[in-house]
Design an enzyme around this catalytic site. Structure first.
Site, mmCIF file in Angstrom:
data_model
loop_
_atom_site.group_PDB
_atom_site.id
_atom_site.type_symbol
_atom_site.label_atom_id
_atom_site.label_comp_id
_atom_site.label_asym_id
_atom_site.label_seq_id
_atom_site.Cartn_x
_atom_site.Cartn_y
_atom_site.Cartn_z
ATOM 1 N N GLY A 10 -28.325 -47.772 105.075
ATOM 2 C CA GLY A 10 -26.882 -47.853 104.791
ATOM 3 C C GLY A 10 -26.077 -47.619 106.060
ATOM 4 N N THR A 12 -24.555 -49.457 108.170
ATOM 5 C CA THR A 12 -23.314 -50.178 108.521
ATOM 6 C C THR A 12 -22.115 -49.661 107.730
ATOM 7 O OG1 THR A 12 -23.650 -51.870 106.840
ATOM 8 C CG2 THR A 12 -24.587 -52.319 109.025
ATOM 9 N N GLY A 13 -22.333 -48.631 106.908
ATOM 10 C CA GLY A 13 -21.249 -48.164 106.037
ATOM 11 C C GLY A 13 -20.266 -47.248 106.734
ATOM 12 N N LEU A 15 -19.723 -44.050 106.370
ATOM 13 C CA LEU A 15 -20.370 -42.857 106.917
ATOM 14 C C LEU A 15 -21.588 -43.227 107.758
ATOM 15 C CD1 LEU A 15 -20.366 -39.771 107.050
ATOM 16 C CD2 LEU A 15 -21.981 -39.782 105.148
ATOM 17 N N GLY A 16 -22.327 -44.246 107.303
ATOM 18 C CA GLY A 16 -23.586 -44.606 107.963
ATOM 19 C C GLY A 16 -23.437 -44.860 109.450
ATOM 20 N N LYS A 44 -21.324 -57.089 109.996
ATOM 21 C CA LYS A 44 -22.485 -56.184 109.928
ATOM 22 C C LYS A 44 -23.507 -56.525 111.000
ATOM 23 C CE LYS A 44 -22.499 -54.554 105.199
ATOM 24 N NZ LYS A 44 -23.349 -54.045 104.143
ATOM 25 N N LYS A 138 -26.440 -39.118 91.205
ATOM 26 C CA LYS A 138 -26.969 -38.360 92.345
ATOM 27 C C LYS A 138 -28.004 -37.327 91.881
ATOM 28 C CE LYS A 138 -23.240 -39.304 95.621
ATOM 29 N NZ LYS A 138 -22.063 -38.871 96.407
ATOM 30 N N ARG A 142 -31.926 -36.758 92.868
ATOM 31 C CA ARG A 142 -32.467 -35.429 93.235
ATOM 32 C C ARG A 142 -33.744 -35.123 92.449
ATOM 33 N NH1 ARG A 142 -28.148 -30.562 94.186
ATOM 34 N NH2 ARG A 142 -26.814 -31.629 95.676
ATOM 35 N N HIS A 270 -12.405 -37.812 89.945
ATOM 36 C CA HIS A 270 -12.847 -36.963 91.069
ATOM 37 C C HIS A 270 -11.668 -36.178 91.627
ATOM 38 C CE1 HIS A 270 -16.544 -39.800 91.839
ATOM 39 N NE2 HIS A 270 -16.590 -39.176 90.686
#
Ligand SMILES: NC(=O)c1ccc[n+]([C@@H]2O[C@H](COP(=O)([O-])OP(=O)(O)OC[C@H]3O[C@@H](n4cnc5c(N)ncnc54)[C@H](OP(=O)(O)O)[C@@H]3O)[C@@H](O)[C@H]2O)c1
Length: 312
Positions: A10, A12-13, A15-16, A44, A138, A142, A270
């Site tokens: 990931g 290119t994201g 955060l990535g 990308k 998520k 986990r 959120h």
């Protein structure tokens, strides 16, 4: 100590790409998954070539090709995934189950950091629909990691500054107004804001650290634990002007969810948990976690005031 070889998925994201930068800056041999599905996405491809120029290795692979993932993870000691998980952009958290299978088969990975980087999902069992999908997915990942016996670090990065500070904590906004703001409730609930480059740096610092093994790394720089009102005051000082303030009550906020599309409702839920409930600051870190700015005091983190200067 020898630095781990790292695979970033990931990359290119949002955060990535920062994780790649931080990994190279800290001198890790850095591998980046180059998915064939990228096809002719020129932005990308150019970004990946840029990573290569800076010293990263591009590794071909696809989530549709198990063996390609096994081959990629066999090259490294640590896998970090920053696959998408924001509904208004894209949400592919469960795809990571394929990565978990590959890591399990490869058998060499010393640590896996799945795509988390937000509110700790383990604390969100009570979360509202439909936003709880983010935390539920998520948690599914986990459980798969832990059942497979894969060593891990979960990064709870709190609020990405670009979303929350940029919009003065108002959902749907990412640039601060110089005229007005609406406060969520009384605007006094504390949240935690972190520069995305600092998130990447704290994450990379943690990967070879025995203190973060099988723990949650909470990123909570003390000067950045502020209420919405305090964020607005910081901005007002910078622009030398008071904003006109109105307020939206909890009831009005919840009522406003109706009529929004699914992705927006997820995001609003959120904001509800962060800004009304105070889910980022209403607990003490227990034995399951450690706090990043305490572990790595050498990182000069970006304060809210400093971050917001970019909007002047
Ligand atoms: N705390 C916060 O305020 C906050 C805010 C935003 C995000 N987050 C969290 O941070 C994490 C990363 O989010 P992000 O916004 O940085 O992600 P993003 O930029 O939307 O996407 C990251 C990368 O995921 C990969 N990807 C997307 N669709 C894919 C697919 N169908 N198959 C395989 N790979 C795919 C792509 O990488 P490649 O094409 O390079 O493979 C993409 O560049 C998520 O867990 C998210 O929940 C937290």
């Amino acid at each position: 100590m020898e630095k781990s070889k790292v695979l970033i998925v990931g990359a290119t994201g949002y955060l990535g790409k920062r994780l790649v930068k931080a990994s190279l800056a800290l001198g890790h041999e850095t591998y980046v998954l180059n998915r064939e599905e990228i096809g002719v996405d020129i932005e990308k491809v150019q970004m990946l070539l840029g990573f290569k120029e800076q010293g990263a290795h591009l590794v071909p692979g696809s989530f549709n090709d198990h063996q390609s993932l096994v081959k990629a993870v066999k090259l490294v000691d640590v896998v970090i995934c920053a696959i998408s998980g924001v509904h208004i952009r894209s949400h592919q958290i469960l795809l990571q189950l394929k990565l978990v299978d590959a890591i399990k088969e490869a058998g060499n990975v010393k640590r896996f950091l799945p795509s988390e980087f937000g509110t700790d999902p383990a604390r969100m069992g009570h979360a509202m629909e439909p936003g709880r999908v983010t935390f539920d997915d998520k948690m599914v990942v986990r459980r798969a990691i832990e059942e497979a016996g894969i060593p891990f670090t979960y990064v709870s990065a709190n609020c990405f500054a670009g979303y929350f500070l940029g919009g003065l904590c108002q959902p749907g906004r990412i640039l601060p107004s110089k005229d007005s703001v609406f406060l969520l409730g009384d605007g006094n609930t504390k949240a935690i804001y972190v520069d995305e480059d600092d998130i990447a740096m704290y994450t990379m610092k943690s990967i070879d650290d025995p203190r973060t093994l099988n723990k949650t790394l909470y990123i909570g720089p003390p000067k950045n634990i502020l209420s919405q009102r305090e964020v607005v005051e910081t901005w007002e000082k910078l622009i030398g002007k008071e904003l006109h303030k109105s307020s939206i009550s909890e009831e009005q906020f919840l009522a406003s969810l109706k009529g929004q599309n699914y992705a927006e409702q997820v995001g609003l839920t959120h904001y509800y948990h962060v800004c009304f409930e105070g889910c980022l600051t209403n607990f003490k870190i227990g034995n399951e976690g450690v706090e990043a700015s305490q572990l790595y005091p050498e990182i000069q983190y970006t304060t809210v005031d400093h971050y917001m200067r970019r909007y002047l």
